[in-house]
Enzyme design. Structure first.
Site, mmCIF file in Angstrom:
data_model
loop_
_atom_site.group_PDB
_atom_site.id
_atom_site.type_symbol
_atom_site.label_atom_id
_atom_site.label_comp_id
_atom_site.label_asym_id
_atom_site.label_seq_id
_atom_site.Cartn_x
_atom_site.Cartn_y
_atom_site.Cartn_z
ATOM 1 N N CYS A 52 -11.188 -7.041 20.138
ATOM 2 C CA CYS A 52 -10.777 -7.114 18.942
ATOM 3 C C CYS A 52 -9.226 -7.468 18.777
ATOM 4 C CB CYS A 52 -9.785 -4.972 19.528
ATOM 5 S SG CYS A 52 -8.323 -4.081 18.185
ATOM 6 N N ASP A 59 -14.561 -5.221 22.775
ATOM 7 C CA ASP A 59 -14.948 -4.015 21.862
ATOM 8 C C ASP A 59 -17.353 -4.199 22.094
ATOM 9 O OD1 ASP A 59 -13.851 -3.009 20.228
ATOM 10 O OD2 ASP A 59 -13.312 -5.249 18.904
#
Length: 154
Positions: A52, A59
């Site tokens: 992120c 992620d």
């Protein structure tokens, strides 16, 4: 084989350093020996990761890449190293997914390409990203990507 179409590959069959970023990563290609035939190729990367850009938290996504090659095929080890170069790269899901598709298009000039990016939830919301270059060439069978919408435990 008198003409070795693989002679320019630099990564396959040896020790290769993991690229630090997608920009540093090199996608290698080889001539398609079946360029006169329309057929589909699928790569599945169920453990794609990036960061992120705001929090630095990881992620995770399941990427499915389908393409109909033209004159070029992607060398799979270089693709793997390119995809794993996103592990320390901060970008939103949309940017990561489309960047992968566009790099493949720029490198391979395929007749057609589709990428499905099925991202796992962050903040309670899964995000799925879909990119496609146009219509599938006539007569090519491309199966469903087989990844269902995220449902959690329900």
């Amino acid at each position: 084989m008198s003409d070795n179409i693989y002679q320019n590959l630099t990564m396959l069959g040896g020790d290769t350093k993991q690229p630090a970023s997608p920009e540093e990563a090199v996608l290698e290609r080889v001539p398609n020996p079946q360029a006169d035939v329309n057929y589909a190729v699928r790569f599945t990367a169920p453990e794609f990761t990036s960061l992120c850009p705001m929090t630095g938290q990881p992620d995770f996504a399941h990427l499915v890449i389908d393409y109909v090659p033209g004159d070029w095929l992607v060398e799979s080890k270089s693709l793997k190293l390119f995809l794993t170069s996103f592990r320390n790269h901060g970008a939103f899901h949309e940017d990561c997914s489309v960047t992968v598709a566009r790099r493949l298009i720029d490198t391979l000039e395929p007749r057609w390409l589709r990428l499905g990016g099925y991202w796992y939830p962050r903040g309670g919301i899964p995000i799925d990203i879909f990119y496609q270059t146009g219509e599938v060439p006539a007569g090519v069978w491309v199966p469903d990507q087989g990844v269902s919408t995220y449902r959690g435990r329900g």
